[in-house]
Design a protein around this motif. Structure first.
Motif, short mmCIF file in Angstrom:
data_model
loop_
_atom_site.label_atom_id
_atom_site.label_comp_id
_atom_site.label_asym_id
_atom_site.label_seq_id
_atom_site.Cartn_x
_atom_site.Cartn_y
_atom_site.Cartn_z
N CYS A 141 -7.56 -4.23 -1.49
CA CYS A 141 -7.16 -2.83 -1.57
C CYS A 141 -7.94 -2.03 -0.53
O CYS A 141 -9.09 -2.34 -0.22
N TYR B 60 0.14 4.82 -4.33
CA TYR B 60 0.37 3.69 -3.43
C TYR B 60 0.95 4.18 -2.10
O TYR B 60 1.85 5.02 -2.07
N LEU C 246 -4.54 7.73 -8.30
CA LEU C 246 -4.18 6.75 -7.28
C LEU C 246 -2.70 6.87 -6.93
O LEU C 246 -1.85 7.07 -7.81
N GLU D 291 -5.41 -1.98 -9.04
CA GLU D 291 -5.98 -0.67 -9.37
C GLU D 291 -7.42 -0.80 -9.87
O GLU D 291 -8.29 -0.01 -9.50
#
Length: 270
Positions: free
Chosen positions: A149, A206, A204, A186
């Motif tokens: 990530c 994407y 969050l 996540e």
């Protein structure tokens, strides 16, 4: 996007390179072969190396076929060919060509690292059943992908940027880290951010993904908002981390990287 181009054009199985003409991408071990001027060698240069250990189609773009040739790492090279780091060619080739170079690099690295079965120790070979290497014991070895990530953290008109001691002098990028076994992307994002810079994030969102062949990462990009905490860097991983105003950003990672794409998307909307 580059990833969409690749997904439509990949050759899914090990199709032996036949007499069809195409662009040949050559490797010795996991190192890409180039001419001294940084251009792709033609077949007359590769012919000097003899028959490659591996040769198969990897995909096509606009009817142009791309073929991977891979020789042993110890293969002696003529002066006209050099082993090269693919990073040196970021931004120098059209996106579709760099995508094929990246795919070739990942596959060359994978077959070089998996010459023997990890279960029984026997030599492995191609299999037509899957896009994998296979062993007579029934073990299949698929191309390695390492999900990671990468996160743009915002606080008003500021973003958090960090630098690794391995970056070029003065260059900053986004906080990133690999997903651990049994962990969601996540959860990995929250953990990596807290471990590397000591803050908590929220909301969050994407952004997108990018195959990053150094050597086999799959980068998953996100936006996140600052929630709490003060910057406290993980010195084993991070050399410096700071909040930067949109109008005073430091030198950034290469424009072809997903880190830069996320930053430019944020800039465009602020």
């Amino acid at each position: 996007m580059l990833e969409e181009i690749m997904s439509r054009k990949l050759t899914p199985f090990f199709m032996p390179a036949d007499d069809k003409k195409g662009t040949v991408i050559g490797f010795c071990g996991s190192d890409i072969l180039m001419r001294e001027d940084g251009t792709l060698p033609s077949m007359e240069f590769f012919a000097l190396l003899g028959e490659p250990k591996h040769r198969f189609h990897i995909g096509s773009f606009d009817e142009e076929l791309y073929i991977l040739f891979a020789w042993e790492k110890s293969t002696p090279l003529p002066q006209s060919l050099v082993k090269t780091n693919l990073r040196h060619f970021l931004g120098l080739y059209p996106p579709h060509l760099f995508a094929m170079l990246a795919r070739a690099k990942q596959l060359a690295h994978w077959i070089y690292d998996n010459q023997f079965c990890g279960r029984c120790g026997a030599p492995v070979g191609y299999t037509s059943k899957f896009s994998s290497l296979g062993c007579s014991c029934g073990n299949y070895i698929f191309p390695r992908l390492s999900p990671a990530c990468i996160t743009l953290i915002t606080k008003g008109d500021e973003i958090l940027l960090a630098r690794s001691p391995y970056f070029k002098e003065g260059v900053y990028s986004l906080v990133a880290g690999f997903v651990e076994a049994g962990e969601s992307v996540e959860a990995a994002l929250h953990r990596e951010v807290f471990e590397e810079v000591g803050i908590r994030v929220k909301n969050l969102r994407y952004f997108g993904s990018q195959s990053w062949p150094f050597p086999h990462s799959l980068m998953l990009g996100f936006f996140a908002e600052y929630e709490s905490g003060e910057i406290h860097i993980q010195e084993e991983e991070i050399e410096d981390a700071q909040w930067f105003n949109i109008n005073a950003l430091p030198p950034l990672s290469h424009e072809t990287s997903i880190a830069r794409m996320i930053i430019e998307e944020w800039r465009k909307n602020h």
